[in-house]
Motif scaffolding. Structure first.
Motif, mmCIF file in Angstrom:
data_model
loop_
_atom_site.group_PDB
_atom_site.id
_atom_site.type_symbol
_atom_site.label_atom_id
_atom_site.label_comp_id
_atom_site.label_asym_id
_atom_site.label_seq_id
_atom_site.Cartn_x
_atom_site.Cartn_y
_atom_site.Cartn_z
ATOM 1 N N LYS A 125 0.859 -1.373 -0.108
ATOM 2 C CA LYS A 125 0.013 0.140 0.071
ATOM 3 C C LYS A 125 0.830 1.411 -0.165
ATOM 4 N N PRO A 126 1.203 1.750 -1.243
ATOM 5 C CA PRO A 126 2.341 2.814 -0.934
ATOM 6 C C PRO A 126 1.812 3.917 -0.336
ATOM 7 N N ASP A 127 0.560 4.215 -0.415
ATOM 8 C CA ASP A 127 0.047 5.700 -0.080
ATOM 9 C C ASP A 127 -0.530 5.576 1.377
ATOM 10 N N ILE A 128 -0.003 4.327 2.054
ATOM 11 C CA ILE A 128 -0.517 4.223 3.503
ATOM 12 C C ILE A 128 0.144 5.422 4.402
ATOM 13 N N GLY A 129 -0.512 6.027 5.308
ATOM 14 C CA GLY A 129 -0.042 6.932 6.252
ATOM 15 C C GLY A 129 0.424 6.310 7.430
ATOM 16 N N ASP A 130 1.692 6.282 7.881
ATOM 17 C CA ASP A 130 2.201 5.274 8.832
ATOM 18 C C ASP A 130 2.824 6.366 10.084
ATOM 19 N N HIS A 131 2.851 5.715 11.209
ATOM 20 C CA HIS A 131 3.345 6.280 12.589
ATOM 21 C C HIS A 131 4.111 5.051 13.260
ATOM 22 N N ASP A 132 5.232 5.538 13.591
ATOM 23 C CA ASP A 132 5.866 4.181 14.420
ATOM 24 C C ASP A 132 6.120 4.524 16.024
ATOM 25 N N ASP A 133 6.136 3.703 16.728
ATOM 26 C CA ASP A 133 6.300 3.977 18.038
ATOM 27 C C ASP A 133 7.225 2.869 18.702
ATOM 28 N N GLY A 134 8.275 3.304 19.565
ATOM 29 C CA GLY A 134 9.306 2.183 19.887
ATOM 30 C C GLY A 134 10.198 3.090 20.872
ATOM 31 N N VAL A 135 11.442 2.275 20.862
ATOM 32 C CA VAL A 135 12.605 2.839 21.397
ATOM 33 C C VAL A 135 13.372 3.990 20.443
ATOM 34 N N ARG A 136 13.747 5.131 20.905
ATOM 35 C CA ARG A 136 14.337 6.249 20.248
ATOM 36 C C ARG A 136 15.822 5.508 19.955
ATOM 37 N N ASP A 137 16.056 5.507 18.674
ATOM 38 C CA ASP A 137 17.405 5.263 18.059
ATOM 39 C C ASP A 137 17.333 6.039 16.724
ATOM 40 N N ASP A 138 18.376 6.972 16.657
ATOM 41 C CA ASP A 138 18.383 7.915 15.406
ATOM 42 C C ASP A 138 18.594 7.275 14.126
ATOM 43 N N ASP A 139 18.985 6.088 14.129
ATOM 44 C CA ASP A 139 19.157 5.502 12.783
ATOM 45 C C ASP A 139 17.819 5.006 12.343
ATOM 46 N N THR A 140 17.083 4.344 13.413
ATOM 47 C CA THR A 140 15.861 3.809 13.133
ATOM 48 C C THR A 140 14.806 4.906 12.683
ATOM 49 N N ILE A 141 14.925 5.918 13.474
ATOM 50 C CA ILE A 141 14.000 7.133 13.171
ATOM 51 C C ILE A 141 14.436 7.665 11.705
ATOM 52 N N ARG A 142 15.593 7.832 11.122
ATOM 53 C CA ARG A 142 15.879 8.361 9.867
ATOM 54 C C ARG A 142 15.241 7.234 8.807
ATOM 55 N N GLN A 143 15.509 5.972 9.336
ATOM 56 C CA GLN A 143 15.014 4.890 8.192
ATOM 57 C C GLN A 143 13.398 4.877 8.234
ATOM 58 N N ALA A 144 12.788 5.387 9.347
ATOM 59 C CA ALA A 144 11.453 5.567 9.333
ATOM 60 C C ALA A 144 10.963 6.679 8.515
ATOM 61 N N LEU A 145 11.557 7.663 8.596
ATOM 62 C CA LEU A 145 11.138 8.819 7.778
ATOM 63 C C LEU A 145 11.651 8.698 6.416
ATOM 64 N N ARG A 146 12.641 8.158 6.064
ATOM 65 C CA ARG A 146 13.217 7.787 4.623
ATOM 66 C C ARG A 146 11.877 7.011 4.127
ATOM 67 N N LEU A 147 11.202 5.954 4.624
ATOM 68 C CA LEU A 147 10.207 5.255 4.260
ATOM 69 C C LEU A 147 8.813 6.226 4.269
#
Length: 159
Positions: free
Chosen positions: A96-118
């Motif tokens: 579903k390329p147009d899905i709106g996403d929101h992530d929750d979890g432990v703060r990790d800058d690399d993970t945050i950057r990866q989520a935002l790239r997606l």
């Protein structure tokens, strides 16, 4: 005396207007994926009545739900056994390329950057504040509805 504006109230009012304007057969669907039952049930209860909740405890269940249902917004736990929330997000974007996403979890800058790239709309740490979660989901839903309207308008112009 100056009046103050509560952004959360404004977001909830805007979402209520979007929901009212949306035909009953196409009310927004919120996918909740977390390997812990408590957060899944809390979010399901909180959004029930405003959005249709779909929920699963792992990545494969999330992917199956996305393949079988029209999902508008997804709340994904980052740290899950088997498939991380980032892996789920990558696969959801494929399904579903147009899905709106929101992530929750432990703060990790690399993970945050990866989520935002997606193209994740937001990233909230656990334990999450329900008001902050509502605001993030409302914003993602508004974005999803606006993108859908733009797509529909573009199709009409082309025809």
């Amino acid at each position: 005396m100056a009046a103050t504006v509560d952004p959360l109230t404004e977001a909830n009012d805007a979402l209520a207007e979007i929901i009212e304007a949306t035909p009953a057969k196409r009310r927004g669907t919120l996918l909740i994926v977390d390997d812990e039952d408590g957060p899944r049930q809390s979010l399901r209860r909180d959004f029930q009545g405003r959005l249709r909740p779909a929920h699963g405890e792992d990545g494969p269940t999330a992917i199956k739900l996305a393949q079988e249902n029209e999902i508008d917004v997804a709340v994904l736990d980052i740290r899950m056994a088997g498939m991380s929330g980032i892996e789920v997000l990558e696969r959801l974007k494929y399904v579903k390329p147009d899905i709106g996403d929101h992530d929750d979890g432990v703060r990790d800058d690399d993970t945050i950057r990866q989520a935002l790239r997606l193209r994740a709309c937001d990233y909230i740490n656990k334990p999450f504040d329900i008001a902050q979660m509502r605001a993030a989901v409302n914003q993602a839903m508004q974005r999803r509805m606006l993108e859908s309207e733009i797509h529909s308008s573009a199709e009409k112009v082309q025809n």
